[in-house]
Design a protein around this motif. Sequence first.
Motif, PDB file in Angstrom:
ATOM      1  N   SER A 316      -4.166  20.076   8.671  1.00 34.02           N
ATOM      2  CA  SER A 316      -4.552  18.686   8.864  1.00 34.02           C
ATOM      3  C   SER A 316      -5.818  18.420   8.053  1.00 34.02           C
ATOM      4  CB  SER A 316      -4.801  18.367  10.337  1.00 34.02           C
ATOM      5  OG  SER A 316      -3.584  18.382  11.063  1.00 34.02           O
ATOM      6  N   PHE A 317      -5.711  17.499   7.102  1.00 28.03           N
ATOM      7  CA  PHE A 317      -6.851  17.112   6.275  1.00 28.03           C
ATOM      8  C   PHE A 317      -7.397  15.774   6.764  1.00 28.03           C
ATOM      9  CE2 PHE A 317      -4.122  19.558   3.368  1.00 28.03           C
ATOM     10  CZ  PHE A 317      -5.015  20.482   2.840  1.00 28.03           C
ATOM     11  N   GLU A 318      -8.704  15.700   6.931  1.00 31.07           N
ATOM     12  CA  GLU A 318      -9.366  14.417   7.161  1.00 31.07           C
ATOM     13  C   GLU A 318     -10.007  13.978   5.854  1.00 31.07           C
ATOM     14  OE1 GLU A 318     -11.654  13.393  10.875  1.00 31.07           O
ATOM     15  OE2 GLU A 318     -11.454  15.573  11.129  1.00 31.07           O
ATOM     16  N   CYS A 319      -9.753  12.737   5.478  1.00 33.88           N
ATOM     17  CA  CYS A 319     -10.204  12.269   4.169  1.00 33.88           C
ATOM     18  C   CYS A 319     -10.935  10.937   4.261  1.00 33.88           C
ATOM     19  CB  CYS A 319      -9.008  12.089   3.222  1.00 33.88           C
ATOM     20  SG  CYS A 319      -8.020  13.582   3.011  1.00 33.88           S
ATOM     21  N   GLN A 320     -11.876  10.771   3.366  1.00 30.21           N
ATOM     22  CA  GLN A 320     -12.498   9.472   3.118  1.00 30.21           C
ATOM     23  C   GLN A 320     -11.901   8.925   1.834  1.00 30.21           C
ATOM     24  OE1 GLN A 320     -16.829   9.273   3.369  1.00 30.21           O
ATOM     25  NE2 GLN A 320     -16.860   7.950   1.561  1.00 30.21           N
ATOM     26  N   ARG A 321     -11.546   7.647   1.849  1.00 33.49           N
ATOM     27  CA  ARG A 321     -10.924   7.086   0.655  1.00 33.49           C
ATOM     28  C   ARG A 321     -11.862   7.155  -0.536  1.00 33.49           C
ATOM     29  NH1 ARG A 321      -8.675   0.995   0.307  1.00 33.49           N
ATOM     30  NH2 ARG A 321     -10.907   0.547   0.237  1.00 33.49           N
ATOM     31  N   GLU A 322     -11.357   7.750  -1.625  1.00 34.82           N
ATOM     32  CA  GLU A 322     -12.113   7.860  -2.864  1.00 34.82           C
ATOM     33  C   GLU A 322     -11.745   6.731  -3.814  1.00 34.82           C
ATOM     34  OE1 GLU A 322     -14.719  10.042  -5.591  1.00 34.82           O
ATOM     35  OE2 GLU A 322     -14.417  10.074  -3.410  1.00 34.82           O
ATOM     36  N   SER A 323     -10.426   6.474  -3.948  1.00 34.81           N
ATOM     37  CA  SER A 323      -9.956   5.412  -4.840  1.00 34.81           C
ATOM     38  C   SER A 323      -8.517   5.081  -4.508  1.00 34.81           C
ATOM     39  CB  SER A 323     -10.076   5.834  -6.314  1.00 34.81           C
ATOM     40  OG  SER A 323      -9.317   7.007  -6.570  1.00 34.81           O
ATOM     41  N   LEU A 324      -8.069   3.947  -5.021  1.00 34.64           N
ATOM     42  CA  LEU A 324      -6.695   3.506  -4.835  1.00 34.64           C
ATOM     43  C   LEU A 324      -6.189   2.964  -6.170  1.00 34.64           C
ATOM     44  CD1 LEU A 324      -5.240   1.633  -1.782  1.00 34.64           C
ATOM     45  CD2 LEU A 324      -4.675   0.858  -4.087  1.00 34.64           C
ATOM     46  N   HIS A 325      -4.994   3.372  -6.566  1.00 37.53           N
ATOM     47  CA  HIS A 325      -4.439   2.990  -7.861  1.00 37.53           C
ATOM     48  C   HIS A 325      -3.023   2.438  -7.683  1.00 37.53           C
ATOM     49  CE1 HIS A 325      -7.704   5.356  -9.700  1.00 37.53           C
ATOM     50  NE2 HIS A 325      -7.446   6.243  -8.740  1.00 37.53           N
ATOM     51  N   GLU A 326      -2.758   1.281  -8.268  1.00 39.58           N
ATOM     52  CA  GLU A 326      -1.415   0.711  -8.237  1.00 39.58           C
ATOM     53  C   GLU A 326      -0.517   1.499  -9.192  1.00 39.58           C
ATOM     54  OE1 GLU A 326      -0.643  -1.440  -6.075  1.00 39.58           O
ATOM     55  OE2 GLU A 326      -2.666  -2.007  -5.436  1.00 39.58           O
ATOM     56  N   ALA A 327       0.710   1.771  -8.755  1.00 39.28           N
ATOM     57  CA  ALA A 327       1.630   2.569  -9.576  1.00 39.28           C
ATOM     58  C   ALA A 327       3.063   2.115  -9.310  1.00 39.28           C
ATOM     59  CB  ALA A 327       1.469   4.057  -9.280  1.00 39.28           C
ATOM     60  N   GLY A 328       3.481   1.020  -9.954  1.00 40.38           N
ATOM     61  CA  GLY A 328       4.851   0.533  -9.784  1.00 40.38           C
ATOM     62  C   GLY A 328       5.119   0.103  -8.365  1.00 40.38           C
ATOM     63  N   ASP A 329       6.184   0.663  -7.763  1.00 47.50           N
ATOM     64  CA  ASP A 329       6.531   0.281  -6.391  1.00 47.50           C
ATOM     65  C   ASP A 329       5.788   1.119  -5.350  1.00 47.50           C
ATOM     66  OD1 ASP A 329       7.857   2.661  -6.773  1.00 47.50           O
ATOM     67  OD2 ASP A 329       9.877   1.840  -6.519  1.00 47.50           O
ATOM     68  N   HIS A 330       4.820   1.933  -5.784  1.00 49.41           N
ATOM     69  CA  HIS A 330       3.968   2.719  -4.894  1.00 49.41           C
ATOM     70  C   HIS A 330       2.496   2.455  -5.240  1.00 49.41           C
ATOM     71  CE1 HIS A 330       7.670   4.803  -3.989  1.00 49.41           C
ATOM     72  NE2 HIS A 330       7.064   5.641  -3.167  1.00 49.41           N
ATOM     73  N   PHE A 331       1.611   2.906  -4.381  1.00 49.53           N
ATOM     74  CA  PHE A 331       0.203   3.007  -4.753  1.00 49.53           C
ATOM     75  C   PHE A 331      -0.268   4.430  -4.467  1.00 49.53           C
ATOM     76  CE2 PHE A 331       0.083   1.442  -0.372  1.00 49.53           C
ATOM     77  CZ  PHE A 331      -0.878   2.240   0.239  1.00 49.53           C
ATOM     78  N   ILE A 332      -1.221   4.880  -5.269  1.00 46.89           N
ATOM     79  CA  ILE A 332      -1.746   6.240  -5.165  1.00 46.89           C
ATOM     80  C   ILE A 332      -3.063   6.180  -4.408  1.00 46.89           C
ATOM     81  CG2 ILE A 332      -2.552   8.265  -6.431  1.00 46.89           C
ATOM     82  CD1 ILE A 332      -0.816   7.241  -8.798  1.00 46.89           C
ATOM     83  N   LEU A 333      -3.111   6.865  -3.284  1.00 45.73           N
ATOM     84  CA  LEU A 333      -4.294   6.893  -2.434  1.00 45.73           C
ATOM     85  C   LEU A 333      -4.991   8.245  -2.627  1.00 45.73           C
ATOM     86  CD1 LEU A 333      -6.004   5.545  -0.221  1.00 45.73           C
ATOM     87  CD2 LEU A 333      -4.395   6.472   1.469  1.00 45.73           C
ATOM     88  N   VAL A 334      -6.169   8.213  -3.215  1.00 48.63           N
ATOM     89  CA  VAL A 334      -6.944   9.439  -3.461  1.00 48.63           C
ATOM     90  C   VAL A 334      -7.990   9.560  -2.365  1.00 48.63           C
ATOM     91  CG1 VAL A 334      -8.414  10.698  -5.078  1.00 48.63           C
ATOM     92  CG2 VAL A 334      -6.561   9.231  -5.941  1.00 48.63           C
ATOM     93  N   GLY A 335      -8.047  10.716  -1.740  1.00 52.07           N
ATOM     94  CA  GLY A 335      -8.998  10.931  -0.662  1.00 52.07           C
ATOM     95  C   GLY A 335      -9.926  12.100  -0.931  1.00 52.07           C
ATOM     96  N   ARG A 336     -11.165  11.971  -0.470  1.00 55.57           N
ATOM     97  CA  ARG A 336     -12.132  13.078  -0.532  1.00 55.57           C
ATOM     98  C   ARG A 336     -12.054  13.812   0.807  1.00 55.57           C
ATOM     99  NH1 ARG A 336     -17.367  14.187  -3.214  1.00 55.57           N
ATOM    100  NH2 ARG A 336     -16.861  12.399  -4.560  1.00 55.57           N
ATOM    101  N   VAL A 337     -11.738  15.097   0.766  1.00 57.63           N
ATOM    102  CA  VAL A 337     -11.562  15.870   2.000  1.00 57.63           C
ATOM    103  C   VAL A 337     -12.921  16.114   2.644  1.00 57.63           C
ATOM    104  CG1 VAL A 337     -10.690  18.014   3.000  1.00 57.63           C
ATOM    105  CG2 VAL A 337      -9.503  16.975   1.047  1.00 57.63           C
ATOM    106  N   VAL A 338     -13.043  15.688   3.894  1.00 55.34           N
ATOM    107  CA  VAL A 338     -14.295  15.927   4.619  1.00 55.34           C
ATOM    108  C   VAL A 338     -14.134  17.042   5.655  1.00 55.34           C
ATOM    109  CG1 VAL A 338     -15.096  13.570   4.268  1.00 55.34           C
ATOM    110  CG2 VAL A 338     -13.761  14.109   6.310  1.00 55.34           C
TER     111      VAL A 338
END
Length: 362
Positions: A316-338
Amino acid sequence: MAIIEYKGFGGFRLSVDVLGDENDPAVLLLPEPGQGREVWRAAAEALVLSGRRVVNVEPRARAAEVGDIAAHVEDLRAILAQMGSRPVVATARRGGWVATQALAPDGAHLAAGLILVDMPVSDEAVASAPRLALPTLVVRGGFSPAECTAASDAFAAALPIGESADIEDRDLAFAVDRNEALLGQLLEFLERRQPREAMEFKAGSDPRTLRDAMGCFATGITIVTALDASGAPAGLTANSFTSVSLDPPLLLVCIANTSGTAPILRDAVHFGVNVLQIGQQPASNRFASRGGDRFANLPWAPGETGVPLLGGSLVSFECQRESLHEAGDHFILVGRVVRAQFEPHRDPLLYFRGKYRRLHFA
């Protein structure tokens, strides 16, 4: 041969014969309502010898009225949705009515092709033919002498990707020849439309072919969690997950824009990624479906950031949002593991070619 059950319309359980190697291209055989799967038995055995995996369906009992086939239509769509790859669907007689209605809306996403053997053709069928946007073969005379009508000719002509074949009595020296002639038509169509060699996707092709190609990459399975604006837990199943960086500690997940949980994850400052082990397959199914309380009767607890973390997960990873990127019919959610909790002695739940798998150590 294995006998398994698929869940049909309204939870009705449908018995299915499965023959052949699971890695071979699949053919789904559908009798007409009221018939048993024995109508396809000889063809099923021959198709297996020809390198096909065969799914031979036993339909539910005949509907009260011949024209009332709605339940059969939904049964077929349910079976196709549960299969790991798109089969070619071969139907007998009024089973063609079921298949044409089931596949007319979005058939290319559910099946690789359609074979209609001795289907009685009505004006309604002719009207629906232009919506069958997948390769379709119309065979007349497959089980009994052909009845060639103007309606059947009009149906075949209206198909966007259609072809037809007549099995003529004068070409048959013995009654058994009809079965051989039908099998020949089936195999010829299958070799062209569902070849056993490598398939290919090119830009502009059917997107389901690309999905099948992506499915050849084995992955683990995660449940991504967060809290909504009211503080209630929310989550969804995702297998598009990867480590990005160790310094800084980053990971990413890809979320479909159409997911009901997508707006919550877009706004979340913190989120969790729970990597599943083999005992959590029911949880994976629950979080992949729509509706209902996904967290009901499921062990979970808030992490240090408040995000829901599932008990018993492999990691189980707990993350703080680092960035969000639009990618076609999805979006990419990048998280910093805390924070991360893990139990490395459990076996992972895997996903490959549309099915759950288990790890087999070499």
